[in-house]
Structure formats: C-alpha cells, structure tokens
Scaffold this motif. Structure first.
Motif, PDB file in Angstrom:
ATOM      1  N   GLY A  30     -32.914  -6.507 -48.836  1.00 40.38           N
ATOM      2  CA  GLY A  30     -34.290  -6.122 -48.582  1.00 40.38           C
ATOM      3  C   GLY A  30     -34.872  -6.781 -47.341  1.00 40.38           C
ATOM      4  O   GLY A  30     -35.628  -6.156 -46.588  1.00 40.38           O
ATOM      5  N   LEU A  31     -34.525  -8.036 -47.113  1.00 40.49           N
ATOM      6  CA  LEU A  31     -35.046  -8.744 -45.946  1.00 40.49           C
ATOM      7  C   LEU A  31     -34.481  -8.209 -44.632  1.00 40.49           C
ATOM      8  O   LEU A  31     -35.104  -8.352 -43.580  1.00 40.49           O
ATOM      9  CB  LEU A  31     -34.736 -10.244 -46.060  1.00 40.49           C
ATOM     10  CG  LEU A  31     -35.435 -11.017 -47.184  1.00 40.49           C
ATOM     11  CD1 LEU A  31     -34.987 -12.478 -47.155  1.00 40.49           C
ATOM     12  CD2 LEU A  31     -36.949 -10.928 -47.075  1.00 40.49           C
ATOM     13  N   ALA A  32     -33.309  -7.594 -44.695  1.00 34.21           N
ATOM     14  CA  ALA A  32     -32.578  -7.211 -43.479  1.00 34.21           C
ATOM     15  C   ALA A  32     -33.405  -6.446 -42.448  1.00 34.21           C
ATOM     16  O   ALA A  32     -33.416  -6.818 -41.271  1.00 34.21           O
ATOM     17  CB  ALA A  32     -31.325  -6.419 -43.866  1.00 34.21           C
ATOM     18  N   ALA A  44     -31.985   3.656 -38.755  1.00 33.11           N
ATOM     19  CA  ALA A  44     -33.148   3.667 -37.871  1.00 33.11           C
ATOM     20  C   ALA A  44     -33.110   4.817 -36.865  1.00 33.11           C
ATOM     21  O   ALA A  44     -34.135   5.162 -36.277  1.00 33.11           O
ATOM     22  CB  ALA A  44     -33.261   2.335 -37.127  1.00 33.11           C
ATOM     23  N   LEU A  45     -31.933   5.421 -36.664  1.00 36.46           N
ATOM     24  CA  LEU A  45     -31.842   6.581 -35.782  1.00 36.46           C
ATOM     25  C   LEU A  45     -32.589   7.783 -36.352  1.00 36.46           C
ATOM     26  O   LEU A  45     -33.025   8.667 -35.610  1.00 36.46           O
ATOM     27  CB  LEU A  45     -30.370   6.952 -35.546  1.00 36.46           C
ATOM     28  CG  LEU A  45     -29.507   5.898 -34.834  1.00 36.46           C
ATOM     29  CD1 LEU A  45     -28.040   6.323 -34.847  1.00 36.46           C
ATOM     30  CD2 LEU A  45     -29.990   5.691 -33.400  1.00 36.46           C
ATOM     31  N   LYS A  46     -32.759   7.814 -37.677  1.00 30.02           N
ATOM     32  CA  LYS A  46     -33.395   8.966 -38.332  1.00 30.02           C
ATOM     33  C   LYS A  46     -34.695   8.604 -39.056  1.00 30.02           C
ATOM     34  O   LYS A  46     -35.521   9.479 -39.306  1.00 30.02           O
ATOM     35  CB  LYS A  46     -32.421   9.574 -39.356  1.00 30.02           C
ATOM     36  CG  LYS A  46     -31.126  10.097 -38.761  1.00 30.02           C
ATOM     37  CD  LYS A  46     -31.374  11.350 -37.915  1.00 30.02           C
ATOM     38  CE  LYS A  46     -30.070  11.944 -37.401  1.00 30.02           C
ATOM     39  NZ  LYS A  46     -30.306  13.138 -36.555  1.00 30.02           N
ATOM     40  N   VAL A  47     -34.868   7.332 -39.419  1.00 35.24           N
ATOM     41  CA  VAL A  47     -35.996   6.917 -40.251  1.00 35.24           C
ATOM     42  C   VAL A  47     -36.893   5.987 -39.451  1.00 35.24           C
ATOM     43  O   VAL A  47     -36.411   5.126 -38.714  1.00 35.24           O
ATOM     44  CB  VAL A  47     -35.502   6.211 -41.536  1.00 35.24           C
ATOM     45  CG1 VAL A  47     -36.684   5.749 -42.385  1.00 35.24           C
ATOM     46  CG2 VAL A  47     -34.611   7.143 -42.343  1.00 35.24           C
ATOM     47  N   HIS A  48     -38.206   6.144 -39.619  1.00 30.58           N
ATOM     48  CA  HIS A  48     -39.167   5.334 -38.875  1.00 30.58           C
ATOM     49  C   HIS A  48     -39.104   3.874 -39.320  1.00 30.58           C
ATOM     50  O   HIS A  48     -38.884   3.565 -40.493  1.00 30.58           O
ATOM     51  CB  HIS A  48     -40.581   5.875 -39.083  1.00 30.58           C
ATOM     52  CG  HIS A  48     -41.557   5.401 -38.062  1.00 30.58           C
ATOM     53  ND1 HIS A  48     -42.120   4.151 -38.100  1.00 30.58           N
ATOM     54  CD2 HIS A  48     -42.063   6.013 -36.960  1.00 30.58           C
ATOM     55  CE1 HIS A  48     -42.939   3.996 -37.065  1.00 30.58           C
ATOM     56  NE2 HIS A  48     -42.926   5.117 -36.361  1.00 30.58           N
ATOM     57  N   ASN A  49     -39.325   2.984 -38.365  1.00 32.42           N
ATOM     58  CA  ASN A  49     -39.300   1.548 -38.624  1.00 32.42           C
ATOM     59  C   ASN A  49     -40.202   1.152 -39.783  1.00 32.42           C
ATOM     60  O   ASN A  49     -39.828   0.320 -40.621  1.00 32.42           O
ATOM     61  CB  ASN A  49     -39.770   0.783 -37.373  1.00 32.42           C
ATOM     62  CG  ASN A  49     -38.615   0.132 -36.640  1.00 32.42           C
ATOM     63  OD1 ASN A  49     -37.550  -0.076 -37.202  1.00 32.42           O
ATOM     64  ND2 ASN A  49     -38.830  -0.196 -35.384  1.00 32.42           N
ATOM     65  N   ARG A  50     -41.390   1.725 -39.838  1.00 34.19           N
ATOM     66  CA  ARG A  50     -42.361   1.284 -40.834  1.00 34.19           C
ATOM     67  C   ARG A  50     -41.924   1.643 -42.249  1.00 34.19           C
ATOM     68  O   ARG A  50     -42.193   0.900 -43.196  1.00 34.19           O
ATOM     69  CB  ARG A  50     -43.735   1.870 -40.509  1.00 34.19           C
ATOM     70  CG  ARG A  50     -44.289   1.296 -39.232  1.00 34.19           C
ATOM     71  CD  ARG A  50     -45.617   1.924 -38.856  1.00 34.19           C
ATOM     72  NE  ARG A  50     -45.724   1.974 -37.388  1.00 34.19           N
ATOM     73  CZ  ARG A  50     -46.738   2.482 -36.730  1.00 34.19           C
ATOM     74  NH1 ARG A  50     -47.745   2.987 -37.410  1.00 34.19           N
ATOM     75  NH2 ARG A  50     -46.761   2.498 -35.421  1.00 34.19           N
ATOM     76  N   LEU A  51     -41.249   2.772 -42.392  1.00 35.88           N
ATOM     77  CA  LEU A  51     -40.710   3.125 -43.702  1.00 35.88           C
ATOM     78  C   LEU A  51     -39.576   2.179 -44.085  1.00 35.88           C
ATOM     79  O   LEU A  51     -39.460   1.768 -45.242  1.00 35.88           O
ATOM     80  CB  LEU A  51     -40.221   4.575 -43.683  1.00 35.88           C
ATOM     81  CG  LEU A  51     -39.629   5.100 -45.002  1.00 35.88           C
ATOM     82  CD1 LEU A  51     -40.639   4.984 -46.129  1.00 35.88           C
ATOM     83  CD2 LEU A  51     -39.161   6.539 -44.839  1.00 35.88           C
ATOM     84  N   LEU A  52     -38.735   1.816 -43.104  1.00 38.45           N
ATOM     85  CA  LEU A  52     -37.659   0.861 -43.366  1.00 38.45           C
ATOM     86  C   LEU A  52     -38.223  -0.488 -43.795  1.00 38.45           C
ATOM     87  O   LEU A  52     -37.701  -1.136 -44.710  1.00 38.45           O
ATOM     88  CB  LEU A  52     -36.792   0.689 -42.119  1.00 38.45           C
ATOM     89  CG  LEU A  52     -35.794   1.810 -41.809  1.00 38.45           C
ATOM     90  CD1 LEU A  52     -35.117   1.553 -40.469  1.00 38.45           C
ATOM     91  CD2 LEU A  52     -34.752   1.931 -42.906  1.00 38.45           C
ATOM     92  N   ILE A  53     -39.298  -0.925 -43.126  1.00 40.29           N
ATOM     93  CA  ILE A  53     -39.918  -2.209 -43.478  1.00 40.29           C
ATOM     94  C   ILE A  53     -40.439  -2.168 -44.903  1.00 40.29           C
ATOM     95  O   ILE A  53     -40.205  -3.084 -45.698  1.00 40.29           O
ATOM     96  CB  ILE A  53     -41.058  -2.536 -42.490  1.00 40.29           C
ATOM     97  CG1 ILE A  53     -40.497  -2.807 -41.092  1.00 40.29           C
ATOM     98  CG2 ILE A  53     -41.858  -3.745 -42.973  1.00 40.29           C
ATOM     99  CD1 ILE A  53     -41.553  -2.869 -40.006  1.00 40.29           C
ATOM    100  N   CYS A  85     -39.582  -0.126 -47.424  1.00 43.43           N
ATOM    101  CA  CYS A  85     -38.475  -0.055 -48.382  1.00 43.43           C
ATOM    102  C   CYS A  85     -37.794  -1.412 -48.538  1.00 43.43           C
ATOM    103  O   CYS A  85     -37.440  -1.830 -49.644  1.00 43.43           O
ATOM    104  CB  CYS A  85     -37.468   1.001 -47.943  1.00 43.43           C
ATOM    105  SG  CYS A  85     -38.061   2.697 -48.075  1.00 43.43           S
ATOM    106  N   GLY A  86     -37.604  -2.110 -47.400  1.00 43.45           N
ATOM    107  CA  GLY A  86     -36.992  -3.435 -47.452  1.00 43.45           C
ATOM    108  C   GLY A  86     -37.815  -4.406 -48.278  1.00 43.45           C
ATOM    109  O   GLY A  86     -37.274  -5.174 -49.089  1.00 43.45           O
ATOM    110  N   GLN A  87     -39.130  -4.370 -48.126  1.00 49.01           N
ATOM    111  CA  GLN A  87     -39.987  -5.267 -48.893  1.00 49.01           C
ATOM    112  C   GLN A  87     -39.933  -4.957 -50.387  1.00 49.01           C
ATOM    113  O   GLN A  87     -39.923  -5.867 -51.221  1.00 49.01           O
ATOM    114  CB  GLN A  87     -41.413  -5.174 -48.365  1.00 49.01           C
ATOM    115  CG  GLN A  87     -41.566  -5.793 -46.985  1.00 49.01           C
ATOM    116  CD  GLN A  87     -42.883  -5.457 -46.324  1.00 49.01           C
ATOM    117  OE1 GLN A  87     -43.497  -4.424 -46.625  1.00 49.01           O
ATOM    118  NE2 GLN A  87     -43.335  -6.298 -45.414  1.00 49.01           N
ATOM    119  N   MET A  88     -39.880  -3.684 -50.726  1.00 54.73           N
ATOM    120  CA  MET A  88     -39.799  -3.298 -52.137  1.00 54.73           C
ATOM    121  C   MET A  88     -38.470  -3.739 -52.743  1.00 54.73           C
ATOM    122  O   MET A  88     -38.415  -4.223 -53.880  1.00 54.73           O
ATOM    123  CB  MET A  88     -39.976  -1.789 -52.264  1.00 54.73           C
ATOM    124  CG  MET A  88     -41.376  -1.307 -51.893  1.00 54.73           C
ATOM    125  SD  MET A  88     -41.550   0.501 -51.891  1.00 54.73           S
ATOM    126  CE  MET A  88     -41.304   0.859 -53.626  1.00 54.73           C
TER     127      MET A  88
END
Length: 408
Positions: A320-322, A279-288, A290-293
C-alpha cells in the motif's frame, strides 16, 4: 555506455537502501549485547536521519563544487566506513558517533543521484531508481537474518554490508570519468533536439517568485505536508520497530523477525515495480488513494493474533505504501503550479525527513514507558492520519474556484 552507466547508478541506489533497513532488523540482537535500553534504536535512527537532512540540504552546493560523481564516491566511502565501525563497535557510544557519517553519506547519495537522474534521464528511470532502493532495503534484513541465523552474529551482518559498500566504491572510482562525459552527451542532445532538462516534453520548473509564507498559504499545501510527515513516519516506524515488536510481543526469534521485515520492504519494492506500469493507464491520485486503503487494510490485519494474518498485513502495508510517496511528489506541479513546485519539493522532502527523524523515536519513547504491543495501533493511526490529510487536499482542490483540470 549510457545504459551501462545507468546500471551503476541503480547499483548505487541498491546500496543506499541496504543500510536503511539494517538497524531495525538487528536491534533485538544488538540491544542485549550492548546493554542498551529499548528506546535507543529510536535515538540512533534520529541521528542518522538528522545527518541525512543536513547532507541533503548541502548536496546542491557540494555537487556544484566537486561534481555528482565525486560526491557519490565520497558518500559511499563514508557509509561503508560507518557500517564497518558498527560491526566492531564496543559500546552504544560508538554507535551514536558512527551514526553521524552513516546519515551524512546516505543523504548525500540520495539527493545527488536523484538530481543527476532527473537532469540526464527520462522520468520513468526515476521510478525505477526508487524501486531499486526497495531492492536494497529488502536485501538488508535478509542479509542480517542470514548472519544471525547461521553465524549468530549481527556484527557479521554489518561487516558483510560494509564489504558490499566498499565494492561499490571501487566501481564508482573506476567509472568516475564517465559522470561528466554522460552529462556532456545529454547536454549536447538537449541542445541539438531542443529537449528541456528532465522529462522530454516537459516545461522547465521555475522557482516561485513569492516569499516562503506565500507559498505555504497556497490552498492544500499544509495538509499535503502533513501527509508526507505521516507517510515517512509509518514507513520508518514499521522498518525500525517491526522486528522488536515481533520478538517482544509475538515471541518470534530475532532472525525470523528480520526475515519478515524483509518481506515488508519487498512489498514496497514489488508495489513500486507494478505501479510503475499501472501508472501508464491509471491517474496518480487514484493510485495514491488505493495505496492508502491497502495500507490501512494491512494495518488492521496487524491487530489479529494469528501469525499468518500478521505477515499478510505486513506485506499489505508495504504494498500500500509503494505508490504514495512517488505519487505525491509527482502531483506537486499539477496541484500547486510549476512555478511553485521547485520550492515545494524542498519543503516536502524536509517534512518527510522530519517524519523519519522524530516519529519512530517518539514511538520508541512511548513503548519504553508503556508496551511494544502498541505497535500495530500506532501503525494504523499513522496510516489513517496520512489518508485523512491526503483526502483533505483532494477536497480542497476539488472545491477551489477556477481550478481547471485539477479535479479527480
């Protein structure tokens, strides 16, 4: 002193996570001994979650009256006593009765410690706090699996966790004077260096001045609430019914199934630890996203008959849920405005607990009337509905007029 005290808070959150994963792991062994029908695990889970909602809503008032330290100590004692009662309960009726203090204690600890850390520590400590919940949730099925395999007793597993909770209560009692001292020290630091409460450099969150209906009419709020509903629905459904599915549909032993559920919670824990750095380098929304996928990919793997693929799918669902739950919470002020975030945080938590309270029992009722073999299809459906809701929010915000800085 502050660092040592933070360790105590982390230990408290580990102890919060341990009981959350016990019932689902132990239920395949508990059910025949207690003469209970399959769906009663869902009813017990609903009672615990209901107590959690009540104590969470009341925690703000209670903290102001008696302080965070005392609330945490009292709640820990409630939880420890309830778990000890589980280990000796002669019938299902006793479990129903004991589920009430178990939920009340867990909810109060959760809300009080989240509030305390938000007020007195920097934001990254909040991420680690939820990671340590995952440590506890991973330990719970491991402890239960050990006692069912070595001692052939789910009751010993509950007794062991109760002892852990009572040991933590002793630690909390000894460190009780430190709570106010640490909070006072943090307040002096904020006054001296003009650091606002919460994360350094952030603005204090203000409550919305409008009515509840006005807040709910903000574009994107309703599908966001739906995403929270299905997130907690899938997380708790896998934790509660995963072991029963493995025993009933995959012909595994109860202790093996409990061990595999611990790997699912381990996926959530490791995932949150890793995404805390990403999360220090990647936006929250992209993480969300990717996690859902990843969670959907794991849900698809649950459909395959091979045990190895099922285990891999279980771990993938956890991984993925993390990032989803903490990411959605963190996005609230950015998406809907800081002036609305305090009120919307409360709504999001309430809807999340609603998912935990009702969706797993709903699946239990369906499985009782049909078959536990529906489990992987329900998990996949919840994941898909969650992603559809989250993507609908992204679409609505991306197409909202004058929404500068809110595009993905």
């Amino acid at each position: 002193m502050a660092t040592i005290f933070l360790v105590v808070i982390y230990l408290a959150f580990i102890s919060l996570g341990i009981p959350d994963s016990l019932l689902g792991s132990a239920w395949p062994a508990m059910r025949p001994e207690l003469g209970a029908s399959f769906g009663y695990a869902g009813i017990l889970s609903m009672i615990v979650a209901g107590g959690t909602i009540v104590s969470s809503l009341a925690s703000g008032t209670m903290v102001r009256l008696v302080g965070t330290g005392k609330i945490t100590l009292i709640s820990c004692c409630l939880t420890a006593g309830a778990l000890l009662g589980f280990s000796t309960a002669p019938s299902l009726v006793w479990l129903i009765f004991l589920a009430v203090p178990l939920g009340l204690g867990g909810g109060a600890i959760d809300a009080a410690l989240n509030h305390y850390v938000a007020e007195n520590y920097k934001a990254h400590h909040m991420n680690w706090l939820h990671c340590f919940w995952g440590v506890g949730a991973t330990m719970g099925p491991m402890i239960m699996s050990y006692y069912m395999a070595e001692h052939h007793s789910w009751r010993d597993g509950y007794a062991a966790v109760s002892i852990i909770q009572f040991a933590l209560a002793v630690i909390l009692l000894v460190t009780l004077p430190l709570w106010k001292r640490i909070a006072a020290t943090r307040e002096v630091e904020r006054l001296n260096y003009k650091i606002p409460q919460g994360q350094a450099g952030s603005e204090p969150v203000r409550s919305a001045g409008g009515s509840n209906a006005n807040v709910l009419r903000i574009k994107g709020v309703k599908p966001t609430l739906v995403a929270f509903l299905f997130y907690c629905g899938v997380e708790s459904t896998v934790g509660l019914w995963g072991a029963s599915y493995m025993v009933g549909a995959r012909n595994m032993t109860a202790e093996t199934a409990a061990g595999w559920i611990s790997l699912y919670y381990g996926g959530i824990t490791i995932g949150r630890l890793i995404t805390g750095f990403i999360a220090l380098k990647v936006h929250n929304r992209l993480l969300i996203r990717c996690g859902q996928m990843i969670a959907i990919a794991g849900g698809l793997m649950l459909l395959f008959p091979l045990p190895q693929l099922f285990l891999a799918g279980l771990i993938l669902v956890g991984l993925g849920l993390a990032p989803i739950y903490p990411g959605l919470l963190h996005e609230t002020p950015a998406r809907f405005g800081k002036e609305n975030s305090a009120k919307l945080m409360g709504y999001q938590m309430a809807v999340a607990y609603t998912g935990t309270t009702f969706l797993p029992p709903l699946f239990g009722a369906i499985a009782t009337q049909t078959s536990i073999a529906l489990f992987p299809f329900i998990v996949l459906a919840f994941n898909v509905l969650m992603m559809m809701s989250a993507e609908k929010v992204n679409y609505m915000l991306n197409n909202r007029p004058n929404s500068k800085g809110m595009h993905l």
